[in-house]
Design an enzyme around this catalytic site. Structure first.
Site, PDB file in Angstrom:
ATOM      1  N   PRO A  11      -8.158 -41.387 -25.250  1.00 14.85           N
ATOM      2  CA  PRO A  11      -7.486 -42.624 -25.608  1.00 14.85           C
ATOM      3  C   PRO A  11      -7.407 -42.876 -27.113  1.00 14.85           C
ATOM      4  O   PRO A  11      -8.305 -42.525 -27.864  1.00 14.85           O
ATOM      5  CB  PRO A  11      -8.344 -43.698 -24.935  1.00 14.85           C
ATOM      6  CG  PRO A  11      -9.688 -43.083 -24.793  1.00 14.85           C
ATOM      7  CD  PRO A  11      -9.429 -41.624 -24.551  1.00 14.85           C
ATOM      8  N   ALA A  78     -13.184 -42.054 -27.007  1.00 10.10           N
ATOM      9  CA  ALA A  78     -14.165 -43.047 -26.557  1.00 10.10           C
ATOM     10  C   ALA A  78     -14.797 -42.686 -25.223  1.00 10.10           C
ATOM     11  O   ALA A  78     -15.936 -43.081 -24.945  1.00 10.10           O
ATOM     12  CB  ALA A  78     -13.518 -44.424 -26.480  1.00 10.10           C
ATOM     13  N   GLU A  99     -16.119 -29.228 -27.090  1.00 11.12           N
ATOM     14  CA  GLU A  99     -15.892 -30.637 -27.416  1.00 11.12           C
ATOM     15  C   GLU A  99     -15.573 -30.746 -28.904  1.00 11.12           C
ATOM     16  O   GLU A  99     -16.267 -30.158 -29.741  1.00 11.12           O
ATOM     17  CB  GLU A  99     -17.161 -31.422 -27.075  1.00 11.12           C
ATOM     18  CG  GLU A  99     -17.107 -32.886 -27.351  1.00 11.12           C
ATOM     19  CD  GLU A  99     -18.428 -33.586 -27.035  1.00 11.12           C
ATOM     20  OE1 GLU A  99     -18.539 -34.770 -27.390  1.00 11.12           O
ATOM     21  OE2 GLU A  99     -19.347 -32.961 -26.453  1.00 11.12           O
ATOM     22  N   HIS A 101     -14.398 -33.523 -32.123  1.00 12.83           N
ATOM     23  CA  HIS A 101     -14.191 -34.882 -32.651  1.00 12.83           C
ATOM     24  C   HIS A 101     -13.745 -34.762 -34.101  1.00 12.83           C
ATOM     25  O   HIS A 101     -14.298 -33.953 -34.853  1.00 12.83           O
ATOM     26  CB  HIS A 101     -15.474 -35.708 -32.574  1.00 12.83           C
ATOM     27  CG  HIS A 101     -15.944 -35.900 -31.177  1.00 12.83           C
ATOM     28  ND1 HIS A 101     -15.367 -36.813 -30.329  1.00 12.83           N
ATOM     29  CD2 HIS A 101     -16.899 -35.264 -30.468  1.00 12.83           C
ATOM     30  CE1 HIS A 101     -15.960 -36.731 -29.155  1.00 12.83           C
ATOM     31  NE2 HIS A 101     -16.893 -35.792 -29.208  1.00 12.83           N
ATOM     32  N   ARG A 108     -21.651 -42.435 -37.542  1.00 14.19           N
ATOM     33  CA  ARG A 108     -20.993 -43.679 -37.135  1.00 14.19           C
ATOM     34  C   ARG A 108     -21.931 -44.553 -36.306  1.00 14.19           C
ATOM     35  O   ARG A 108     -23.141 -44.319 -36.281  1.00 14.19           O
ATOM     36  CB  ARG A 108     -19.708 -43.322 -36.391  1.00 14.19           C
ATOM     37  CG  ARG A 108     -18.763 -42.522 -37.321  1.00 14.19           C
ATOM     38  CD  ARG A 108     -17.452 -42.225 -36.705  1.00 14.19           C
ATOM     39  NE  ARG A 108     -16.734 -43.467 -36.425  1.00 14.19           N
ATOM     40  CZ  ARG A 108     -15.700 -43.530 -35.606  1.00 14.19           C
ATOM     41  NH1 ARG A 108     -15.255 -42.446 -34.996  1.00 14.19           N
ATOM     42  NH2 ARG A 108     -15.090 -44.680 -35.390  1.00 14.19           N
TER      43      ARG A 108
END
Length: 146
Positions: A11, A78, A99, A101, A108
């Site tokens: 998303p 998210a 994975e 990012h 963060r």
């Protein structure tokens, strides 16, 4: 026929380029898709690149990869921190997963430090921006050579 890699995006990644550029950069999702396709082409891999804001759609794409794709590169966004369903779908299809990012999630908010995907992934790339996708595809090429 070349090996196919499924590159999935969760998303809000459709807003890249305009969404929080200090965190995510100025590249668009289309720029990243082109980078992935060029990298795959260079390595003799077919790349299927998808993005959705609907969790069920992402799970459907994961299921459809079983027996058809050599592996999955996923930026769950998210859903990384919230979705047991995506984790279970990835485990169920029994394909290698990397994975990715764009940002370094460990620099963060604390809630971003936990991933449901990481424990079942071959590897995790975070903080490399769009180059993380390239590195993931290159690693899959290395795995497929062996």
């Amino acid at each position: 026929m070349p090996h196919t890699l499924l590159v999935l995006n969760g998303p809000n990644l459709n807003l890249l380029g305009t969404r929080e550029p200090a965190t995510y950069g100025h590249e668009t999702l289309a720029d990243i898709a082109e980078l992935c396709r060029r990298t795959g082409e260079r390595l003799g891999l077919s790349i299927e690149f998808q993005q959705t804001n609907h969790e069920g759609q992402l799970i459907e794409w994961i299921h459809q990869a079983r027996g058809r794709c050599a592996g999955i590169v996923i930026n769950p966004a998210a859903w990384t921190h919230t979705s047991v369903a995506i984790r279970d779908a990835l485990a169920a299809v029994e394909l290698p997963v990397i994975e990715v990012h764009l940002s370094n999630v460990h620099k963060r908010e604390a809630f971003r430090h936990h991933s449901y995907v990481s424990p079942i992934a071959v590897g995790v790339l975070c903080g490399f921006g769009s180059h993380g996708y390239r590195l993931a595809i290159e690693h899959f090429a290395h795995l497929l050579e062996g």
